[in-house]
Design a protein around this motif. Structure first.
Motif, PDB file in Angstrom:
ATOM      1  N   LEU A  21      69.439  19.607  26.413  1.00 40.82           N
ATOM      2  CA  LEU A  21      70.075  18.332  26.738  1.00 40.82           C
ATOM      3  C   LEU A  21      69.083  17.178  26.690  1.00 40.82           C
ATOM      4  O   LEU A  21      69.410  16.074  26.234  1.00 40.82           O
ATOM      5  CB  LEU A  21      70.726  18.413  28.119  1.00 40.82           C
ATOM      6  N   ILE A  22      67.854  17.437  27.166  1.00 44.35           N
ATOM      7  CA  ILE A  22      66.812  16.406  27.096  1.00 44.35           C
ATOM      8  C   ILE A  22      66.542  16.041  25.643  1.00 44.35           C
ATOM      9  O   ILE A  22      66.372  14.873  25.285  1.00 44.35           O
ATOM     10  CB  ILE A  22      65.523  16.899  27.792  1.00 44.35           C
ATOM     11  N   SER A  23      66.490  17.060  24.773  1.00 37.76           N
ATOM     12  CA  SER A  23      66.225  16.824  23.358  1.00 37.76           C
ATOM     13  C   SER A  23      67.306  15.956  22.724  1.00 37.76           C
ATOM     14  O   SER A  23      67.019  15.102  21.872  1.00 37.76           O
ATOM     15  CB  SER A  23      66.150  18.162  22.610  1.00 37.76           C
ATOM     16  N   LEU A  24      68.557  16.157  23.132  1.00 44.99           N
ATOM     17  CA  LEU A  24      69.667  15.398  22.571  1.00 44.99           C
ATOM     18  C   LEU A  24      69.831  14.024  23.220  1.00 44.99           C
ATOM     19  O   LEU A  24      70.379  13.104  22.603  1.00 44.99           O
ATOM     20  CB  LEU A  24      70.973  16.185  22.735  1.00 44.99           C
ATOM     21  N   GLY A  25      69.344  13.908  24.476  1.00 47.86           N
ATOM     22  CA  GLY A  25      69.615  12.698  25.247  1.00 47.86           C
ATOM     23  C   GLY A  25      68.729  11.519  24.923  1.00 47.86           C
ATOM     24  O   GLY A  25      69.199  10.423  24.634  1.00 47.86           O
TER      25      GLY A  25
ATOM     26  N   GLU B 217      58.709  15.641  43.149  1.00 48.37           N
ATOM     27  CA  GLU B 217      57.655  15.119  42.284  1.00 48.37           C
ATOM     28  C   GLU B 217      58.184  14.471  41.005  1.00 48.37           C
ATOM     29  O   GLU B 217      57.859  13.304  40.708  1.00 48.37           O
ATOM     30  CB  GLU B 217      56.672  16.240  41.945  1.00 48.37           C
ATOM     31  N   PRO B 218      59.012  15.171  40.191  1.00 45.64           N
ATOM     32  CA  PRO B 218      59.490  14.506  38.969  1.00 45.64           C
ATOM     33  C   PRO B 218      60.430  13.339  39.247  1.00 45.64           C
ATOM     34  O   PRO B 218      60.536  12.425  38.423  1.00 45.64           O
ATOM     35  CB  PRO B 218      60.209  15.637  38.209  1.00 45.64           C
ATOM     36  N   VAL B 219      61.098  13.358  40.392  1.00 47.63           N
ATOM     37  CA  VAL B 219      61.956  12.229  40.759  1.00 47.63           C
ATOM     38  C   VAL B 219      61.098  10.991  41.007  1.00 47.63           C
ATOM     39  O   VAL B 219      61.416   9.880  40.555  1.00 47.63           O
ATOM     40  CB  VAL B 219      62.799  12.567  42.004  1.00 47.63           C
ATOM     41  N   VAL B 220      59.993  11.188  41.733  1.00 46.87           N
ATOM     42  CA  VAL B 220      59.052  10.090  41.976  1.00 46.87           C
ATOM     43  C   VAL B 220      58.499   9.571  40.654  1.00 46.87           C
ATOM     44  O   VAL B 220      58.442   8.357  40.404  1.00 46.87           O
ATOM     45  CB  VAL B 220      57.904  10.562  42.898  1.00 46.87           C
ATOM     46  N   ALA B 221      58.102  10.503  39.780  1.00 49.23           N
ATOM     47  CA  ALA B 221      57.534  10.105  38.491  1.00 49.23           C
ATOM     48  C   ALA B 221      58.541   9.316  37.668  1.00 49.23           C
ATOM     49  O   ALA B 221      58.194   8.289  37.059  1.00 49.23           O
ATOM     50  CB  ALA B 221      57.090  11.353  37.720  1.00 49.23           C
ATOM     51  N   ALA B 222      59.802   9.766  37.643  1.00 47.60           N
ATOM     52  CA  ALA B 222      60.817   9.076  36.852  1.00 47.60           C
ATOM     53  C   ALA B 222      61.109   7.687  37.411  1.00 47.60           C
ATOM     54  O   ALA B 222      61.264   6.724  36.653  1.00 47.60           O
ATOM     55  CB  ALA B 222      62.094   9.913  36.812  1.00 47.60           C
TER      56      ALA B 222
ATOM     57  N   LEU C 144      69.171  12.949  31.700  1.00 50.93           N
ATOM     58  CA  LEU C 144      69.094  13.096  33.159  1.00 50.93           C
ATOM     59  C   LEU C 144      69.764  14.383  33.613  1.00 50.93           C
ATOM     60  O   LEU C 144      69.275  15.070  34.522  1.00 50.93           O
ATOM     61  CB  LEU C 144      69.744  11.888  33.839  1.00 50.93           C
ATOM     62  N   LEU C 145      70.880  14.723  32.972  1.00 50.28           N
ATOM     63  CA  LEU C 145      71.539  15.988  33.295  1.00 50.28           C
ATOM     64  C   LEU C 145      70.630  17.164  32.931  1.00 50.28           C
ATOM     65  O   LEU C 145      70.519  18.134  33.691  1.00 50.28           O
ATOM     66  CB  LEU C 145      72.862  16.087  32.538  1.00 50.28           C
ATOM     67  N   GLY C 146      69.972  17.057  31.795  1.00 47.05           N
ATOM     68  CA  GLY C 146      69.024  18.102  31.401  1.00 47.05           C
ATOM     69  C   GLY C 146      67.873  18.220  32.379  1.00 47.05           C
ATOM     70  O   GLY C 146      67.452  19.333  32.733  1.00 47.05           O
ATOM     71  N   ALA C 147      67.364  17.080  32.832  1.00 47.28           N
ATOM     72  CA  ALA C 147      66.279  17.085  33.812  1.00 47.28           C
ATOM     73  C   ALA C 147      66.728  17.752  35.105  1.00 47.28           C
ATOM     74  O   ALA C 147      65.984  18.530  35.718  1.00 47.28           O
ATOM     75  CB  ALA C 147      65.805  15.665  34.088  1.00 47.28           C
ATOM     76  N   ALA C 148      67.970  17.456  35.521  1.00 48.64           N
ATOM     77  CA  ALA C 148      68.500  18.075  36.738  1.00 48.64           C
ATOM     78  C   ALA C 148      68.598  19.588  36.583  1.00 48.64           C
ATOM     79  O   ALA C 148      68.326  20.344  37.529  1.00 48.64           O
ATOM     80  CB  ALA C 148      69.875  17.486  37.059  1.00 48.64           C
ATOM     81  N   LEU C 149      68.959  20.059  35.395  1.00 45.84           N
ATOM     82  CA  LEU C 149      69.034  21.500  35.147  1.00 45.84           C
ATOM     83  C   LEU C 149      67.652  22.144  35.226  1.00 45.84           C
ATOM     84  O   LEU C 149      67.488  23.219  35.804  1.00 45.84           O
ATOM     85  CB  LEU C 149      69.651  21.763  33.769  1.00 45.84           C
ATOM     86  N   VAL C 150      66.642  21.492  34.639  1.00 46.90           N
ATOM     87  CA  VAL C 150      65.282  22.037  34.673  1.00 46.90           C
ATOM     88  C   VAL C 150      64.771  22.107  36.114  1.00 46.90           C
ATOM     89  O   VAL C 150      64.225  23.133  36.551  1.00 46.90           O
ATOM     90  CB  VAL C 150      64.329  21.186  33.803  1.00 46.90           C
ATOM     91  N   ILE C 151      64.951  21.028  36.861  1.00 47.06           N
ATOM     92  CA  ILE C 151      64.479  21.000  38.247  1.00 47.06           C
ATOM     93  C   ILE C 151      65.269  21.998  39.091  1.00 47.06           C
ATOM     94  O   ILE C 151      64.712  22.705  39.941  1.00 47.06           O
ATOM     95  CB  ILE C 151      64.589  19.577  38.822  1.00 47.06           C
TER      96      ILE C 151
END
Length: 295
Positions: free
Chosen positions: A141-145, A249-254, A270-277
């Protein structure tokens, strides 16, 4: 009988402090790069300066350094877990942005599960399979987003995943050594080794005061102090709660990347990031696992 003195800083606040400091890794690295410092030189100074701090810390607490075979293994870890990790992370920040690099770092628990299965035949249960699938789906999803200020390219994904894989080695190495030696003593060896191995690939540049400020902050706050805060909090907080808090951590970074550099991942990303986290949390919340001890 007098009561034991209460800790001055609550354990959850220590873990949160570590998460925020780690969230600054990409931000400070991007600032240093914007000041004209190449990514691998940023990685070198992070390893060299933080390694000196760990060496001083080790001398103060008089912790024994690893010897013999343990020293050799720690040196090898310094190559993979410091040279390659620090270098690929900074290159990922340049290639794709601070927010993307931070999210891809959280593929580490999925790599740990795969390494455990491949190397030690550890069972991949339903939880592990779901987390690995979620990680792969999130990367897709990150790749497509994509998004504003975020460059999703093969280089950015490859470097980010390399950083995630080498970050996972902290779990593997830590499981064998962090109970046998004081972690600062191990890092006092691994980080200087990592810095030396980066040297052939570094072209040093002239630095302004702000550039040095970014490098020092990266080494002191986001490497040395972040680990100390995390390890102090973990002594008084179970690993499950610590992992939940550290996942900020990644939320702070983003958030900081959006505010400072205009990085705004698209909704699909963002949906992809949520899946990874979420996948990282699913694996980290197992009682037997801990969040990586240091970044």
């Amino acid at each position: 009988m007098t009561a034991a003195p209460r800790a001055l800083i609550p354990a959850p606040l220590l873990i949160l402090t570590a998460a925020v400091l780690w969230g600054l890794l990409g931000i400070l690295g991007k600032q240093a790069q914007a000041a004209g410092i190449a990514p691998l030189e940023v990685a070198f100074w992070r390893a060299a300066l933080a390694g000196g701090l760990y060496a001083l810390h080790t001398a103060v607490i008089r912790a024994p350094l690893p010897r013999g075979r343990d020293l050799l293994v720690t040196a090898v870890f310094g190559v993979a877990g410091v040279s390659v990790f620090y270098g690929s992370y900074q290159l990922a920040v340049r290639a794709g942005g601070a927010s993307l690099a931070s999210v891809l770092l959280y593929t580490a628990p999925a790599f740990v599960a795969l390494i455990g299965w491949a190397a030690w035949r550890e069972r991949l249960g339903r939880r592990e399979a779901l987390a690995i699938g979620g990680t792969l789906g999130g990367i897709g999803l990150i790749s497509l987003g994509g998004g504003q200020g975020v460059t999703v390219s093969p280089a950015a994904l490859g470097l980010g995943l390399t950083a995630g894989f080498t970050y996972s080695l902290y779990y593997i190495y830590g499981r064998a050594f962090f109970d046998r030696y004081a972690p600062p003593a191990l890092l006092a060896v691994a980080l200087p080794v990592g810095a030396v191995c980066l040297l052939p690939f570094v072209t040093f540049s002239a630095k302004t005061a702000p550039a040095w400020g970014s490098l020092i902050a990266l080494s002191f706050f986001s490497t040395y102090l972040a680990y100390l805060a995390y390890s102090a909090g973990l002594r008084r907080l179970n690993a499950t709660r610590a992992s939940v808090i550290a996942s900020l951590e990644p939320v702070v970074a983003a958030a900081l990347a959006a505010a400072l550099f205009g990085e705004r991942p698209a909704p699909l990303a963002l949906l992809g990031a949520a899946l990874v986290i979420g996948a990282a949390l699913l694996l980290s919340l197992q009682p037997a696992e801990k969040h990586p001890p240091v970044e």
